[in-house]
Design a protein around this motif. Structure first.
Motif, PDB file in Angstrom:
ATOM      1  N   VAL A  24      34.808  35.919  36.388  1.00 25.98           N
ATOM      2  CA  VAL A  24      33.376  35.783  36.687  1.00 25.98           C
ATOM      3  C   VAL A  24      32.614  36.937  36.044  1.00 25.98           C
ATOM      4  CG1 VAL A  24      33.617  34.420  38.776  1.00 25.98           C
ATOM      5  CG2 VAL A  24      33.689  36.897  38.943  1.00 25.98           C
ATOM      6  N   VAL A  25      31.481  36.594  35.441  1.00 29.65           N
ATOM      7  CA  VAL A  25      30.700  37.544  34.654  1.00 29.65           C
ATOM      8  C   VAL A  25      29.235  37.443  35.060  1.00 29.65           C
ATOM      9  CG1 VAL A  25      29.916  38.152  32.332  1.00 29.65           C
ATOM     10  CG2 VAL A  25      32.283  37.386  32.697  1.00 29.65           C
ATOM     11  N   ALA A  26      28.608  38.574  35.335  1.00 30.43           N
ATOM     12  CA  ALA A  26      27.174  38.605  35.613  1.00 30.43           C
ATOM     13  C   ALA A  26      26.424  38.808  34.299  1.00 30.43           C
ATOM     14  CB  ALA A  26      26.842  39.726  36.581  1.00 30.43           C
ATOM     15  N   LYS A  43      39.438  28.045  40.272  1.00 32.26           N
ATOM     16  CA  LYS A  43      39.625  29.480  40.467  1.00 32.26           C
ATOM     17  C   LYS A  43      38.328  30.235  40.234  1.00 32.26           C
ATOM     18  CE  LYS A  43      41.822  33.479  38.262  1.00 32.26           C
ATOM     19  NZ  LYS A  43      42.657  33.931  37.125  1.00 32.26           N
ATOM     20  N   ALA A  44      37.646  29.932  39.144  1.00 32.65           N
ATOM     21  CA  ALA A  44      36.416  30.635  38.815  1.00 32.65           C
ATOM     22  C   ALA A  44      35.324  30.349  39.845  1.00 32.65           C
ATOM     23  CB  ALA A  44      35.941  30.229  37.423  1.00 32.65           C
ATOM     24  N   VAL A  45      35.167  29.099  40.221  1.00 34.68           N
ATOM     25  CA  VAL A  45      34.134  28.731  41.189  1.00 34.68           C
ATOM     26  C   VAL A  45      34.421  29.365  42.545  1.00 34.68           C
ATOM     27  CG1 VAL A  45      33.084  26.805  42.433  1.00 34.68           C
ATOM     28  CG2 VAL A  45      33.545  26.603  39.977  1.00 34.68           C
ATOM     29  N   ASP A  46      35.668  29.380  42.974  1.00 41.98           N
ATOM     30  CA  ASP A  46      36.034  30.047  44.225  1.00 41.98           C
ATOM     31  C   ASP A  46      35.687  31.532  44.167  1.00 41.98           C
ATOM     32  OD1 ASP A  46      36.977  27.681  45.252  1.00 41.98           O
ATOM     33  OD2 ASP A  46      39.104  28.152  44.940  1.00 41.98           O
ATOM     34  N   SER A  47      35.887  32.145  43.009  1.00 45.23           N
ATOM     35  CA  SER A  47      35.608  33.574  42.853  1.00 45.23           C
ATOM     36  C   SER A  47      34.111  33.867  42.975  1.00 45.23           C
ATOM     37  CB  SER A  47      36.123  34.070  41.499  1.00 45.23           C
ATOM     38  OG  SER A  47      37.531  33.990  41.419  1.00 45.23           O
ATOM     39  N   ILE A  48      33.270  32.940  42.504  1.00 46.15           N
ATOM     40  CA  ILE A  48      31.819  33.113  42.648  1.00 46.15           C
ATOM     41  C   ILE A  48      31.437  33.146  44.125  1.00 46.15           C
ATOM     42  CG2 ILE A  48      29.576  32.012  42.285  1.00 46.15           C
ATOM     43  CD1 ILE A  48      30.691  30.866  39.667  1.00 46.15           C
ATOM     44  N   PHE A  49      31.928  32.175  44.873  1.00 50.81           N
ATOM     45  CA  PHE A  49      31.600  32.112  46.299  1.00 50.81           C
ATOM     46  C   PHE A  49      32.119  33.347  47.029  1.00 50.81           C
ATOM     47  CE2 PHE A  49      30.856  27.662  45.337  1.00 50.81           C
ATOM     48  CZ  PHE A  49      29.839  27.316  46.221  1.00 50.81           C
TER      49      PHE A  49
END
Length: 341
Positions: A24-26, A43-49
């Motif tokens: 995940v990148v801001a 995995k990526a979407v879970d990491s955002i939440f």
């Protein structure tokens, strides 16, 4: 620098490679900073939440670099959608469309629609082009806090929670994108933003506004519709009115807070700042230039936290044009504590 030049920037190339690997990148957009992850990766979407502490029933907006990416993201784009994309993309407009089969279910919070937008920022577009994947990206802040318009805001909220941050300077619009639902027969405005209702109606004719746009709803169709949003740590009151009666009510509430022993702050505009007396009086912009109010809104709300204000009184604005978007955020920030002068 423009987008073609930024495609060769080593930092953006590294960030794009991280997105491809499910990190995940801001990154900056023209509205606020977003926290991006591959919309096709669980995995990526879970990491955002997880990074944001975001409720799982709050949908995400998917960001794209070109319209070809929409083929597997949505089932269809109606003619009015193509008209809106031609007029406002890239730009601060999110379109709600019938969901395709490529997006991770958590992105849409179980809905059969998905929000798509193409940001108008050279860094964001370069990052998305290099990543080559649709990127789900809510604002890059802790859930409920004021959205970030500078990289320092992101770092304050999410340091240690995310994999990378691209510093692109201050954002331009200052409030999140407009969200328009075009999945049904009638376009419905779900969230006001940098594209005003008047601008939309110049293209489409009359549109509807969701009746719950300023109130929490059970099943939100757009980010920003259900939960406490954009809020400073202290209690905030929003005063609605005109002229001297508005100013008197703002000062009256500020005086009340001071008598009760609170650390009191007032949020106003440059034109009205000298009228008020409080421990802190901050101007978020110029009343005669609504775009400056939108740009300075979240910075001002974050300053209250830095100062330690626990009782905040904010001037309201007429809910027209860009001020409509500002008022939408202020009502949520005040958690319904709205006072009419």
């Amino acid at each position: 620098m423009d987008t073609p030049s930024l495609l060769h920037h080593p930092g953006i190339q590294r960030a794009a490679a991280m997105l491809k690997k499910g990190k995940v990148v801001a990154f900056p957009t023209e509205t606020v900073y977003g926290l991006g992850g591959d919309a096709t990766s669980e995995k990526a979407v879970d990491s955002i939440f997880e990074a944001k502490g975001r409720p799982s029933d709050n949908p995400l907006i998917v960001h794209i670099a070109d319209t070809d990416q929409m083929k597997s993201l949505v089932r269809e784009v109606p003619p009015i959608g193509k008209k809106l994309m031609n007029r406002f993309w890239p730009g601060p407009l999110t379109l709600i469309l019938p969901q395709g089969d490529r997006v991770v279910p958590r992105v849409t919070a179980g809905l059969d629609t998905v929000g798509i937008r193409m940001p108008d920022h050279p860094v964001a577009l370069a990052l998305l082009k290099l990543a080559g994947v649709p990127v789900a990206a809510p604002s890059a802040n802790l859930s409920g806090k004021p959205s970030p318009t500078k990289a320092t805001h992101v770092w304050h909220d999410l340091a240690g929670r995310i994999d990378a941050l691209i510093d692109g300077g201050a954002t331009g619009v200052g409030v999140e994108s407009t969200v328009l639902d075009i999945s049904g027969e009638i376009p419905v405005l779900l969230r006001p933003g940098g594209i005003t209702r008047t601008m939309l109606e110049e293209v489409l004719g009359p549109i509807q506004a969701d009746q719950n746009m300023e109130q929490p709803v059970i099943s939100p169709r757009s980010p920003g519709m259900k939960y406490r949003h954009y809020a400073p740590a202290g209690k905030m009151w929003l005063v609605i009115g005109e002229g001297m009666e508005l100013k008197k009510k703002v000062q009256e509430l500020a005086d009340q807070g001071e008598k009760e022993g609170h650390q009191v702050a007032i949020m106003t505009t440059e034109e009205h700042r000298d009228f008020y007396r409080a421990r802190w009086v901050l101007a978020c912009g110029k009343y005669r230039q609504p775009e400056t109010v939108a740009q300075g809104l979240y910075e001002c709300l974050r300053q209250f936290d830095q100062l330690g204000a626990d009782w905040i009184v904010a001037e309201g604005f007429p809910p027209v044009g860009l001020f409509h978007s500002v008022m939408n955020r202020l009502i949520k920030a005040a958690e319904g504590r709205v006072v009419h002068s």
